[in-house]
Write a protein that holds these residues in place. Sequence first.
Motif, mmCIF file in Angstrom:
data_model
loop_
_atom_site.group_PDB
_atom_site.id
_atom_site.type_symbol
_atom_site.label_atom_id
_atom_site.label_comp_id
_atom_site.label_asym_id
_atom_site.label_seq_id
_atom_site.Cartn_x
_atom_site.Cartn_y
_atom_site.Cartn_z
ATOM 1 N N ILE A 1 -6.112 0.411 7.636
ATOM 2 C CA ILE A 1 -5.166 1.400 8.137
ATOM 3 C C ILE A 1 -3.768 0.803 8.284
ATOM 4 C CG2 ILE A 1 -5.574 1.001 10.597
ATOM 5 C CD1 ILE A 1 -5.491 4.035 10.988
ATOM 6 N N VAL A 2 -3.677 -0.495 8.606
ATOM 7 C CA VAL A 2 -2.360 -1.141 8.676
ATOM 8 C C VAL A 2 -1.747 -1.253 7.286
ATOM 9 C CG1 VAL A 2 -1.165 -3.284 9.269
ATOM 10 C CG2 VAL A 2 -2.898 -2.365 10.809
ATOM 11 N N ALA A 3 -2.574 -1.560 6.285
ATOM 12 C CA ALA A 3 -2.054 -1.622 4.913
ATOM 13 C C ALA A 3 -1.518 -0.262 4.468
ATOM 14 C CB ALA A 3 -3.157 -2.104 3.971
ATOM 15 N N LEU A 4 -2.236 0.805 4.791
ATOM 16 C CA LEU A 4 -1.735 2.141 4.470
ATOM 17 C C LEU A 4 -0.448 2.444 5.231
ATOM 18 C CD1 LEU A 4 -5.008 4.286 4.442
ATOM 19 C CD2 LEU A 4 -3.576 3.705 2.489
ATOM 20 N N ARG B 1 -3.973 13.278 -7.199
ATOM 21 C CA ARG B 1 -4.869 12.112 -7.291
ATOM 22 C C ARG B 1 -5.821 12.123 -6.088
ATOM 23 N NH1 ARG B 1 0.293 10.228 -8.456
ATOM 24 N NH2 ARG B 1 0.537 9.544 -6.299
ATOM 25 N N ALA B 2 -6.492 13.219 -5.906
ATOM 26 C CA ALA B 2 -7.379 13.377 -4.739
ATOM 27 C C ALA B 2 -8.500 12.352 -4.738
ATOM 28 C CB ALA B 2 -7.955 14.783 -4.710
ATOM 29 N N GLN B 3 -8.929 11.919 -5.920
ATOM 30 C CA GLN B 3 -10.042 10.964 -5.973
ATOM 31 C C GLN B 3 -9.671 9.639 -5.322
ATOM 32 O OE1 GLN B 3 -8.398 12.182 -8.493
ATOM 33 N NE2 GLN B 3 -7.715 10.574 -9.875
ATOM 34 N N ILE B 4 -8.400 9.255 -5.378
ATOM 35 C CA ILE B 4 -7.982 8.013 -4.731
ATOM 36 C C ILE B 4 -8.099 8.147 -3.218
ATOM 37 C CG2 ILE B 4 -6.051 6.437 -4.378
ATOM 38 C CD1 ILE B 4 -5.094 7.036 -7.149
ATOM 39 N N GLY B 5 -7.638 9.271 -2.680
ATOM 40 C CA GLY B 5 -7.764 9.491 -1.243
ATOM 41 C C GLY B 5 -9.201 9.524 -0.789
ATOM 42 N N ARG C 1 0.811 9.819 0.025
ATOM 43 C CA ARG C 1 1.497 9.370 -1.191
ATOM 44 C C ARG C 1 0.506 8.913 -2.252
ATOM 45 N NH1 ARG C 1 7.071 8.870 0.113
ATOM 46 N NH2 ARG C 1 7.330 10.631 1.530
ATOM 47 N N LEU C 2 -0.608 8.327 -1.814
ATOM 48 C CA LEU C 2 -1.633 7.941 -2.789
ATOM 49 C C LEU C 2 -2.278 9.175 -3.419
ATOM 50 C CD1 LEU C 2 -3.468 4.960 -1.026
ATOM 51 C CD2 LEU C 2 -1.899 4.846 -2.967
ATOM 52 N N VAL C 3 -2.517 10.191 -2.603
ATOM 53 C CA VAL C 3 -3.113 11.409 -3.132
ATOM 54 C C VAL C 3 -2.158 12.135 -4.062
ATOM 55 C CG1 VAL C 3 -4.002 13.678 -2.464
ATOM 56 C CG2 VAL C 3 -4.678 11.653 -1.179
ATOM 57 N N GLY C 4 -0.873 12.123 -3.745
ATOM 58 C CA GLY C 4 0.116 12.754 -4.598
ATOM 59 C C GLY C 4 0.339 14.210 -4.257
#
Length: 617
Positions: free
Chosen positions: A379-382, A467-471, A459-462
């Motif tokens: 969570i800190v990295a995110l 890019r829902a699969q990343i989330g 931002r990862l999801v977009g």
Amino acid sequence: MSKRPQSSPPPARPGLARRGAPGPYKRPVQSPDAETVMLAKFTAEPDAEPEAPSDGDQPSGDQLSTERLSAELSAAKNFSVRNRREPDIPAEDEFDEPSTRVLVLPRRKRGAGPERFSAPSARRTWVSRAALGAILCVQAVLSLRLQNTAYGDEALYLYAGHMETLHLLHGTSLQGNYSTYFPGLPVLYPVLAAAASGLGGLAAARAVSLLAMLITTALLYATTRLLFNERVGLCAAAMFCVTESTILAGHLATNDAVSLCLLALASWIVVRTGSWRWRAYLLAMPVACLAAGTDYWALLYLPTVAALAGLAGHPYIGRPALARALVMGGVMVELFAVGVLIAGKGYVTAAVTATASRSAGGSQALLILAEAGKWGGLIVALAVLGTISYAVQARNERNENVALPGSRHRRIAVGVVLTGTAVLTLLDQLYLNTDVSLDTHLAFGLFFAAPMAGVGLARLVGDHFRRAQIGIVVWAVALVLGLAQSSQLFGSWPNSSTLVMELSRYLGPRDRYLVENDNVAIYYLMGNSDARPDQFTSTYFMAYRAANGQLLTGTPAYLAALQAGYFKVVIYDSSVTAPLDRTLAAALESDPRYRLAGTVPENAPDFRTTCYIWIRT
């Protein structure tokens, strides 16, 4: 009079010039701006074609140009784009040149195109609330699945709360000065937990913590929604609810959950009142001070709450909002000064011990860093990713509806303050040189880092879940880690039901009991007249006055008490105070007055040991 043409004129030339007259007026080529679009084809209204001038009324060159320009503008106003059918295109030889007309279309209505996914609406609000409800259900299930008997700290809070209640209501004497070593005011959380325990036992006391953590997650969503939007709020809540600290704190009857809940309420108040002109943010002051009184560890995060008051109001009222942080800081110092004068020195000693007293011994920096990275690293990295991306760009997509982001400097400050608070937790544990309570203390720092972690996950999801699969993968990893880590930590102490049952067989009036962790035995034997708290002694510390009047402490005190036959029952398992336990074992084996009454195996995920029960005959 000239005859009307058999076919409609070209779209770019809404009229015919007389033969032999000067060439037609040519409009300059215009490039479309953000609100225009080039039209390749359209259909002209038949009645929009102006009459060509007669042979006898031929105007001069300037008049001709002016009249043609007026006719051209008049015809352009009557062009219709409502019927999107194929027009009757004349042959190519009828055009002198290609059309270059640029027509301005009506401004796009709100809710059309991609913007409809981001615009606030009642449907969007209810969908977000439903998703938040699902997140809270997941969090409750993750905490309730943990099962074990009372932990030592839980037992201490509960029976101390009962003693404080009796002292407040009936003036009963306390078994020790709790205010000098409790990590919070003993009249706050211990009394609340004891009241719940009196109604429903240990499960009810743990339910108070679960309710507090659920409220904390809901307030996290509300605060993040005000700072950013619903999507980021849901991402923050989803990540926070599956962390090891959140799951564990939600099923331990300790003061961490209630204190964090109050701190979350204070944070929500300063963010919610950020746009208000009057000093409503000061309503967070008593709540923040109550959080610090419940758990002194919350003192570390009061500067963050004060900073949020200024940063939340900056986009609305500008630089004057930054003065709110200074006002809150000054009021906090004054309130705590008054509290110290009223409460006395003992509470100050306990607060310093809980937050700033460094433990002796070798450095444990590597162990603390490893555990913190394992329990809160993701969570800190995110949060770091969210801080950087938010500083670069305020929105995740072009039409995203977000709260006022302010300048880039303000966005950087928000990210640094929130993410840096999680690092503050680690730095203080490193200074204390201990990992005691690190598993639950991390929840404080992760709460403040969660909004920026929500930005990072979004931002990862977009945009539009591109890019829902990343989330999904990131959240699944966090879920698996939280499940495994919380299960391991909640089972790190053995089930004490068998040991307490064995001890209850040897209780007697005015007898003394030496138990390695006496808090658990005292709690489970409350109500038994032969098991009062003053009859128990732990292997952590003892002061004993010998027959010659000398006051002994430590190992000499235990040995002198055994020689005098002070203890009726001696129980140890060599798990915490192993050197002292070995000394006690040797003394008991050589003393004919004591016999080994039995052994109780203690199994836990981290260790397996045997508990020895000695009885004085």
